[in-house]
Design a protein around this motif. Structure first.
Motif, PDB file in Angstrom:
ATOM      1  N   HIS A  32       0.804  -1.212   0.000  1.00 19.80           N
ATOM      2  CA  HIS A  32       0.000   0.000   0.000  1.00 19.80           C
ATOM      3  C   HIS A  32       0.840   1.268   0.000  1.00 19.80           C
ATOM      4  CE1 HIS A  32      -3.525  -2.530   1.341  1.00 19.80           C
ATOM      5  NE2 HIS A  32      -4.037  -1.780   0.390  1.00 19.80           N
ATOM      6  N   TRP A  33       2.138   1.123   0.170  1.00 17.31           N
ATOM      7  CA  TRP A  33       3.001   2.309   0.113  1.00 17.31           C
ATOM      8  C   TRP A  33       3.563   2.513  -1.284  1.00 17.31           C
ATOM      9  CZ3 TRP A  33       4.064   6.738   2.183  1.00 17.31           C
ATOM     10  CH2 TRP A  33       5.260   7.399   1.854  1.00 17.31           C
ATOM     11  N   ARG A  71      -1.315  -3.717   3.511  1.00 17.16           N
ATOM     12  CA  ARG A  71      -0.265  -4.681   3.210  1.00 17.16           C
ATOM     13  C   ARG A  71       0.995  -3.964   2.749  1.00 17.16           C
ATOM     14  NH1 ARG A  71      -1.475 -10.092   2.162  1.00 17.16           N
ATOM     15  NH2 ARG A  71      -3.623 -10.683   2.653  1.00 17.16           N
ATOM     16  N   TYR A  72       2.138  -4.615   3.004  1.00 21.81           N
ATOM     17  CA  TYR A  72       3.415  -3.991   2.690  1.00 21.81           C
ATOM     18  C   TYR A  72       4.414  -5.019   2.175  1.00 21.81           C
ATOM     19  CZ  TYR A  72       1.168  -0.483   5.553  1.00 21.81           C
ATOM     20  OH  TYR A  72       0.260   0.409   6.055  1.00 21.81           O
ATOM     21  N   GLN A 117       6.192  -0.089   5.472  1.00 20.26           N
ATOM     22  CA  GLN A 117       5.166  -0.066   6.499  1.00 20.26           C
ATOM     23  C   GLN A 117       5.366   1.135   7.427  1.00 20.26           C
ATOM     24  OE1 GLN A 117       4.909  -3.583   8.913  1.00 20.26           O
ATOM     25  NE2 GLN A 117       3.036  -2.920   9.929  1.00 20.26           N
ATOM     26  N   ALA A 118       6.618   1.377   7.816  1.00 17.64           N
ATOM     27  CA  ALA A 118       6.915   2.503   8.698  1.00 17.64           C
ATOM     28  C   ALA A 118       6.644   3.835   8.014  1.00 17.64           C
ATOM     29  CB  ALA A 118       8.369   2.425   9.158  1.00 17.64           C
ATOM     30  N   GLY A 175      -5.902   2.134   0.013  1.00 16.96           N
ATOM     31  CA  GLY A 175      -5.623   1.636  -1.334  1.00 16.96           C
ATOM     32  C   GLY A 175      -4.962   2.654  -2.230  1.00 16.96           C
ATOM     33  N   LYS A 176      -4.863   3.906  -1.793  1.00 12.94           N
ATOM     34  CA  LYS A 176      -4.268   4.951  -2.614  1.00 12.94           C
ATOM     35  C   LYS A 176      -2.762   4.985  -2.403  1.00 12.94           C
ATOM     36  CE  LYS A 176      -4.684   9.844  -3.751  1.00 12.94           C
ATOM     37  NZ  LYS A 176      -5.361  11.120  -3.433  1.00 12.94           N
ATOM     38  N   VAL A 177      -2.024   4.810  -3.485  1.00 11.06           N
ATOM     39  CA  VAL A 177      -0.564   4.805  -3.391  1.00 11.06           C
ATOM     40  C   VAL A 177      -0.041   6.238  -3.400  1.00 11.06           C
ATOM     41  CG1 VAL A 177       1.561   4.059  -4.512  1.00 11.06           C
ATOM     42  CG2 VAL A 177      -0.457   2.589  -4.557  1.00 11.06           C
ATOM     43  N   PRO A 178       0.796   6.642  -2.452  1.00  8.62           N
ATOM     44  CA  PRO A 178       1.346   7.998  -2.443  1.00  8.62           C
ATOM     45  C   PRO A 178       2.122   8.297  -3.717  1.00  8.62           C
ATOM     46  CG  PRO A 178       1.771   6.868  -0.357  1.00  8.62           C
ATOM     47  CD  PRO A 178       1.248   5.846  -1.302  1.00  8.62           C
TER      48      PRO A 178
END
Length: 414
Positions: free
Chosen positions: A190-191, A208-209, A215-216, A244-247
């Protein structure tokens, strides 16, 4: 895909054409003459007619949704449109061999092979660590392939599927908004939105990562609040959409790759001997001093190679990709130093067959990605990719191919 065949006559590295009829015919490099690009180690060989090089240039997608995986795109930046959306590379395959961080998506090329039924769909994916320090170490490691598996910060994966598969229809996309994949893909991080999300947030059990670092980062940049919202709303759709939005900051800007043939551009100075035109006027006989300077220039292999490189690139300055999978095709090297010999190119890690040159990325890509000029900013002269000549179909979905990094002399001394 008759219209694409008429337009390109061979290789396709863009999405399946909307004018296709009932039968999908993947396009390939047509059989052609050997390349005569700047291979200065073989100057004494018989001259050969140049193979037809396909150039890739970037453009912003005309509308959202054009670069989704079931449309088989060729694209740069953003997140990958995985061909096999389930069996993604994972573990050490997805990480830089030096710093251990997850690799960042660079580009993907859709390049099926006409006479290989197992490669009816075929896409090549390139990933890279954004650290120049790792790329410098990578350049040294690539010479050590004979002594085991070298660490790499640049990785290329090949994925291919037959026409009948579990993920896509056997019919060509209609491009009318009705095209859908046959099944969902594996959950991704998710990142970064790139790699498989094997790690799950211990609080909300939804995010999820691919790594503890991502995750951090996600936790510090907003998921701490989203996590509480998801828990309190019992993981309703509002919470799921938030995670769900990816940066946007985690990836390079997204572009579509358009292709054209190099031969369509002006080639007034296509002969490598015209490197002399860079140091003398076209008319008149040079004086003794100029002739002496020219002789020194021609004697310097790097200068000669660089002049030829500049001449070829100047025909289409916006090119970020050069593709040619014809027999004996060679990369366009920026320098004579640091070029691999045939012995430096390893065999396929899966079938043990030979690798062949397929494409290279150009430094212009860094401009489009907005890469600055900081001490640890990425920089390269070119990166050439070699793939299995037989495009073997082994059990693993994503097969790692071989990339050769060529850096400028000034960067190697950092």
């Amino acid at each position: 895909m008759e219209s694409s065949a008429e337009k390109f006559g061979g290789l396709r590295i863009t999405s399946l054409d909307e004018d296709d009829e009932d039968t999908v015919v993947p396009h390939q490099p047509r059989p052609g003459p050997a390349a005569a690009a700047a291979d200065y180690e073989d100057d004494d060989e018989d001259e050969e007619e140049e193979a037809e090089v396909t150039l890739g240039v970037l453009k912003k997608p005309e509308r959202p949704g054009l670069l989704l995986r079931h449309l088989f795109p060729s694209k740069a930046g953003g997140i990958p449109a995985w061909l096999d959306p389930v069996n993604l590379p994972s573990g050490k395959s997805s990480c830089c061999g030096f710093c251990g961080e997850p690799l960042q998506f660079v580009l993907q090329i859709y390049a099926p092979i006409e006479d290989n039924t197992a490669a009816f769909h075929r896409t090549l994916f390139m990933f890279m660590c954004p650290s120049m320090a790792c790329l410098l170490r990578d350049q040294h490691e690539q010479w050590r392939h004979k002594h085991g598996s070298p660490c790499r910060s640049v990785k290329v994966f090949r994925c291919q599927l037959p026409r009948t598969n579990a993920f896509y229809s056997t019919e060509p996309p209609k491009h009318d908004g009705s095209d859908k994949p046959l099944c969902p893909g594996a959950p991704v991080c998710h990142w970064c939105g790139t790699w498989k999300g094997d790690k799950i947030c211990s609080s909300c059990k939804k995010a999820r990562y691919c790594s503890e670092k991502h995750q951090a980062l996600h936790w510090r940049t907003g998921h701490k609040n989203d996590c509480l919202q998801i828990i309190s709303s019992d993981a309703k759709s509002s919470g799921l959409s938030a995670i769900g939005k990816v940066p946007a900051s985690t990836s390079w800007p997204e572009f579509e790759i358009e292709i054209d043939y190099e031969a369509t551009f002006d080639s007034d100075s296509c002969d490598e001997n015209n490197s002399k035109s860079l140091v003398m006027q076209r008319h008149g006989k040079p004086d003794a001093m100029m002739q002496s300077w020219m002789d020194q220039f021609e004697a310097d292999a790097d200068n000669k190679c660089w002049a030829y490189f500049q001449d070829r690139v100047s025909r289409a300055p916006e090119q970020v990709l050069r593709y040619c999978r014809e027999p004996n095709a060679k990369p366009l090297w920026a320098l004579s130093a640091g070029c691999p010999s045939n012995a430096d190119i390893p065999s396929c890690s899966y079938c043990k067959g030979p690798l062949c040159y397929e494409f290279q990325i150009m430094p212009q890509l860094l401009y489009y990605f907005g890469v600055g000029n900081q001490p640890d900013s990425l920089d390269w002269a070119t990166i050439a990719v070699y793939t299995c000549q037989g495009s073997c179909d082994q059990s693993v979905s994503y097969k790692e191919e071989f990339a050769w990094v060529q850096l400028y002399p000034t960067t190697t001394r950092r």
